[in-house]
Write an enzyme that holds these catalytic residues in place. Structure first.
Site, PDB file in Angstrom:
ATOM      1  N   CYS A   2     -13.801  -2.304  -5.080  1.00 17.59           N
ATOM      2  CA  CYS A   2     -15.189  -2.765  -5.084  1.00 17.59           C
ATOM      3  C   CYS A   2     -15.807  -2.639  -3.694  1.00 17.59           C
ATOM      4  CB  CYS A   2     -15.267  -4.228  -5.477  1.00 17.59           C
ATOM      5  SG  CYS A   2     -14.448  -4.628  -6.993  1.00 17.59           S
ATOM      6  N   ARG A  27     -14.654   4.587  -2.327  1.00 16.54           N
ATOM      7  CA  ARG A  27     -13.647   3.542  -2.512  1.00 16.54           C
ATOM      8  C   ARG A  27     -13.159   3.467  -3.962  1.00 16.54           C
ATOM      9  NH1 ARG A  27     -14.070  -0.404   1.702  1.00 16.54           N
ATOM     10  NH2 ARG A  27     -13.494  -2.104   0.337  1.00 16.54           N
ATOM     11  N   TRP A  73     -14.886  -2.232  -9.288  1.00 14.59           N
ATOM     12  CA  TRP A  73     -13.670  -1.581  -9.802  1.00 14.59           C
ATOM     13  C   TRP A  73     -13.019  -2.637 -10.686  1.00 14.59           C
ATOM     14  CZ3 TRP A  73      -8.266  -2.134  -9.456  1.00 14.59           C
ATOM     15  CH2 TRP A  73      -7.520  -0.979  -9.734  1.00 14.59           C
ATOM     16  N   ASN A  99     -15.948  -9.140  -4.202  1.00 16.70           N
ATOM     17  CA  ASN A  99     -14.749  -8.282  -4.196  1.00 16.70           C
ATOM     18  C   ASN A  99     -13.553  -9.203  -4.168  1.00 16.70           C
ATOM     19  OD1 ASN A  99     -16.532  -6.239  -3.779  1.00 16.70           O
ATOM     20  ND2 ASN A  99     -15.824  -5.708  -1.724  1.00 16.70           N
ATOM     21  N   GLY A 100     -12.476  -8.807  -4.839  1.00 20.96           N
ATOM     22  CA  GLY A 100     -11.271  -9.633  -4.812  1.00 20.96           C
ATOM     23  C   GLY A 100     -11.022 -10.233  -6.184  1.00 20.96           C
ATOM     24  N   GLU A 485       4.881  14.014  -1.415  1.00 20.65           N
ATOM     25  CA  GLU A 485       3.455  13.981  -1.108  1.00 20.65           C
ATOM     26  C   GLU A 485       2.704  15.084  -1.861  1.00 20.65           C
ATOM     27  OE1 GLU A 485       1.448  12.004  -0.021  1.00 20.65           O
ATOM     28  OE2 GLU A 485      -0.248  13.098   0.803  1.00 20.65           O
ATOM     29  N   LYS A 489      -0.307  14.310  -4.444  1.00 19.95           N
ATOM     30  CA  LYS A 489      -1.646  14.898  -4.262  1.00 19.95           C
ATOM     31  C   LYS A 489      -2.089  15.588  -5.547  1.00 19.95           C
ATOM     32  CE  LYS A 489      -2.731  13.397  -1.585  1.00 19.95           C
ATOM     33  NZ  LYS A 489      -2.472  12.480  -0.544  1.00 19.95           N
ATOM     34  N   GLU A 492      -2.734  12.982  -8.542  1.00 21.27           N
ATOM     35  CA  GLU A 492      -3.862  12.046  -8.425  1.00 21.27           C
ATOM     36  C   GLU A 492      -5.216  12.713  -8.565  1.00 21.27           C
ATOM     37  OE1 GLU A 492      -4.262   9.953  -4.692  1.00 21.27           O
ATOM     38  OE2 GLU A 492      -3.441  11.649  -3.616  1.00 21.27           O
ATOM     39  N   HIS A 508      20.696  16.883 -11.048  1.00 18.02           N
ATOM     40  CA  HIS A 508      21.128  15.623 -11.665  1.00 18.02           C
ATOM     41  C   HIS A 508      20.141  15.159 -12.738  1.00 18.02           C
ATOM     42  CE1 HIS A 508      24.352  15.311  -8.773  1.00 18.02           C
ATOM     43  NE2 HIS A 508      23.478  15.586  -7.816  1.00 18.02           N
ATOM     44  N   LYS A 607     -10.005   3.975  -3.008  1.00 24.02           N
ATOM     45  CA  LYS A 607      -9.604   4.375  -1.657  1.00 24.02           C
ATOM     46  C   LYS A 607      -8.917   3.241  -0.924  1.00 24.02           C
ATOM     47  CE  LYS A 607      -9.428   7.181   1.840  1.00 24.02           C
ATOM     48  NZ  LYS A 607      -8.383   8.217   1.729  1.00 24.02           N
TER      49      LYS A 607
HETATM   50  C1  F6R Z   1      -2.998   8.958  -1.999  1.00 28.26           C
HETATM   51  C2  F6R Z   1      -3.593   7.788  -1.424  1.00 28.26           C
HETATM   52  C3  F6R Z   1      -2.947   6.474  -1.663  1.00 28.26           C
HETATM   53  C4  F6R Z   1      -2.918   5.662  -0.365  1.00 28.26           C
HETATM   54  C5  F6R Z   1      -2.391   4.247  -0.627  1.00 28.26           C
HETATM   55  C6  F6R Z   1      -2.269   3.452   0.650  1.00 28.26           C
HETATM   56  O1  F6R Z   1      -3.705  10.104  -1.642  1.00 28.26           O
HETATM   57  O2  F6R Z   1      -4.577   7.868  -0.763  1.00 28.26           O
HETATM   58  O3  F6R Z   1      -1.675   6.629  -2.186  1.00 28.26           O
HETATM   59  O4  F6R Z   1      -2.113   6.338   0.563  1.00 28.26           O
HETATM   60  O5  F6R Z   1      -3.256   3.591  -1.507  1.00 28.26           O
HETATM   61  O6  F6R Z   1      -3.500   3.339   1.289  1.00 28.26           O
HETATM   62  P1  F6R Z   1      -3.601   2.932   2.809  1.00 28.26           P
HETATM   63  O7  F6R Z   1      -2.999   4.033   3.607  1.00 28.26           O
HETATM   64  O8  F6R Z   1      -5.067   2.778   3.058  1.00 28.26           O
HETATM   65  O9  F6R Z   1      -2.834   1.653   2.968  1.00 28.26           O
END
Ligand code: F6R
Length: 612
Positions: A2, A27, A73, A99-100, A485, A489, A492, A508, A607
């Site tokens: 949010c 976000r 959100w 928010n929260g 990673e 990527k 997501e 395995h 985000k």
């Molecule tokens: C993936 C991504 C998330 C963040 C995770 C942690 O591309 O962006 O997996 O890495 O939510 O976020 P931060 O780094 O802000 O704690």
């Protein structure tokens, strides 16, 4: 997650708020709304994007210089028009955005229902609006006192902005667990969840801390604790620029951020590695080096992509400084029984946003047990950055695309500098090896520029695999976290199922998945694992898997076996993740674009993940 934007001044509040909400879109959210106070309260809100809210405002405009807005959100109650914020109290005179999560909302709601309050939405937030109204009526107190009394009853987290029709020149904001800052302009004030909506108007901000509230009026603002103790707050000057948060001609923030890496990495290194004598200076760690040198073990806590950079950190620190490292999912740290964290431990919390609730909880846990806590954050002034004993900013610049790219490489560079300096202090690294790594680190921006030149080839390969239902990523040693990673990527942003594995683990279990439809990305750049990687590639080949190999000019043995190759420049093994991740970022981006996905705001994702 949010986002909150608020405005008090002489501009059109709805304009400022809509623009601000657009800046916060990255976000992640599913509905949006605004309340404007101009003698009377007017509310517009709807499920969907801010664009939809903007259309509603064009049809039914609202005017005035005071307002609050929100992108939601969903946590409690599905995303729909009714559950969108702002929420009103029963008499419709108090309106708020939140928010929260109000954890005890259910018991508060029962009490309010008994008193005759009725609820329109399924949200936890609406409870707060009614509660403030009820307290003000029951205790015959001021608006401000009612907010304080209400917040004392609330369990959970909040970033809040509240308007009251009976006090037409005032916004009250409060914070516990969800970030909120106040932007200070000339005779005007801005409220926002982060600095991006504020930066085009002012660079002066006050960060609210937990359990603080601000009362903002046309004549000035005042910050106090929820317990009513006045707080003397520092005004910070933001260094961020408006260009940094715009797309600069790129079709998506994610692509811009991938291509910004030569710059973000030089910003991360600048002033920290002296090219003359190759020394490393990390100002934020000055006081904690003795702790690091004596640490029994280093615990790294993070989530998602930051967790992957933590895994690279584990390989780096153990290899160079010979200290035992444990990398924990921040969300799981507290469930380890018993978590024997004590004052001899050092915990490194890694977070791009600096606001991730799980990471924050892990660092608080470690801190409460006496450990020294160090932050590696990108967002300056973020909660994690402020709550740690010491830290290093990654200086990657604002990362707007939900998928983390430039933050990952900057985190790995910071971890490399920590590992190298620690190794030097502990005498676990030879001068020659230290010097080899530092010289490659200094060449990193140039090497990343070279890696980015493979984009055209990435596009060709991506076109062939756009509709693949699955992907497998394999790597060993420093490149194992990069395999994870790469898979994250891809899944997501393109919604393709993908898994990353340490290459040897394939036999395995995952090997059962391999057939002629399975693209397998193999990271074959490390000299010390080369032969074994080649064997794994053979195993994939024997089962007709389609091999996309990431190779280096001095390590091309895999090429005759691969269906496709993507080349990255040669670099010393320990720095390999910083270049091998580049084609994987580009490929996930391109496949997502080909599939018509919303690259910068993938479905269901946020985000800044501020709920646990
Ligand atoms: C993936 C991504 C998330 C963040 C995770 C942690 O591309 O962006 O997996 O890495 O939510 O976020 P931060 O780094 O802000 O704690």
């Amino acid at each position: 997650m949010c986002g909150i934007v608020g405005y008090l001044g002489n501009r059109d509040a709805a304009d400022v708020i809509i623009k601000g909400l657009k800046r916060l879109e990255y976000r992640g959210y599913d509905s949006a709304g605004v309340a404007i106070l101009n003698g009377k309260l007017a509310i517009r809100k709807a499920k969907g994007k801010v664009k939809r809210l903007e259309e509603i405002l064009e049809d039914k405009p609202v005017e005035g210089g005071i307002g609050i807005g929100h992108t939601r959100w969903a946590t409690h109650g599905e995303p729909n028009d009714v559950n969108a914020h702002p929420h009103q109290s029963q008499n419709k005179r108090i309106v708020l955005v939140h928010n929260g999560i109000i954890e005890n909302y259910s018991s508060l709601k029962k009490e309010l229902i008994k008193k005759g309050y009725s609820f329109q939405s399924q949200t936890d937030t609406e409870v707060l609006a009614h509660l403030i109204e009820a307290i003000q009526k029951d205790l015959d107190c001021s608006f401000e006192e009612a907010v304080q009394y209400a917040l004392k009853q609330v369990e959970g987290t909040y970033g809040l902005a509240i308007l009251n029709q009976d006090e037409p020149d005032k916004i009250i904001v409060a914070r516990k667990g969800s970030p909120l800052l106040l932007g200070i302009g000339e005779d005007e004030y801005f409220i926002a969840s982060d600095a991006s909506p504020v930066i085009e108007y002012t660079n002066k901000v006050v960060y609210l801390d937990d359990n603080e509230m601000a009362i903002i009026k046309r004549t000035g603002y005042e910050v106090k604790s929820i317990a009513n103790v006045p707080q003397n707050k520092k005004i910070h000057e933001l260094e961020m620029s408006i260009e940094q948060i715009e797309k600069s001609g790129y079709p998506h923030f994610m692509l811009k951020e991938i291509f910004e890496q030569p710059q973000s990495l030089s910003d991360c290194i600048r002033g920290r590695i002296n090219p003359e004598d190759q020394s490393i200076t990390l100002g934020g760690l000055t006081d904690v080096w003795p702790k690091l040198e004596k640490a029994n073990r280093i615990i790294i806590a993070a989530c998602g992509t930051s967790w992957h950079s933590g895994l690279v950190g584990e390989y780096l620190i153990e290899h160079l400084a010979k200290v035992h490292v444990e990398v924990e999912y921040a969300s799981e740290l507290r469930y380890k029984e018993p978590v024997l964290i004590d004052e001899k431990d050092v915990l490194i919390a890694i977070s791009q946003s600096g606001e991730t609730a799980d990471t924050l909880a892990a660092l608080r846990e470690a801190k409460s047990k006496g450990a020294t806590v160090i932050g590696i954050c990108n967002v300056v002034g973020s909660t994690i950055a402020r709550e740690t004993h010491a830290g290093v900013y990654t200086h990657a610049g604002p990362e707007i695309g939900v998928a983390s790219t430039k933050a990952f490489t900057a985190q790995v560079v910071v971890l490399t500098m920590i590992a190298l300096e620690l190794a030097k202090r502990k005498g676990t690294i030879s001068d020659e090896y230290y010097s080899e790594i530092i010289s490659d680190l200094l060449k990193l921006p140039q090497k990343v520029t070279t890696a980015l030149k493979e984009f055209d080839k990435v596009k060709e390969i991506s076109a062939l695999f756009t509709y693949a239902p699955n992907f497998l990523y394999l790597g060993r040693s420093f490149n194992f976290p990069v395999a994870l990673e790469g898979a994250l990527k891809l899944k997501e942003i393109s919604y393709i199922h993908a898994e990353g594995y340490p290459a040897a683990e394939m036999k395995h279990g995952p090997i059962a998945l391999i057939d002629e439809h399975m693209p397998v990305v193999v990271l074959t750049t490390l000299s010390h694992t080369n032969e074994k990687m080649i064997s794994n590639v053979q195993e994939v080949k024997a089962r007709k898997g389609r091999i996309i190999a990431v190779t280096m000019p001095n390590n091309r043995e895999v090429e005759p076996l691969a269906d496709f190759t993507l080349e990255v420049p040669s670099i010393t093994d320990v720095l390999s993740p910083l270049v091998t991740v580049i084609p994987l970022q580009l490929m996930s981006y391109q496949i997502a674009v080909n599939r018509g996905c919303n690259v910068d705001q993938p479905r269901n994702l946020a985000k800044s993940v501020t709920v646990e």
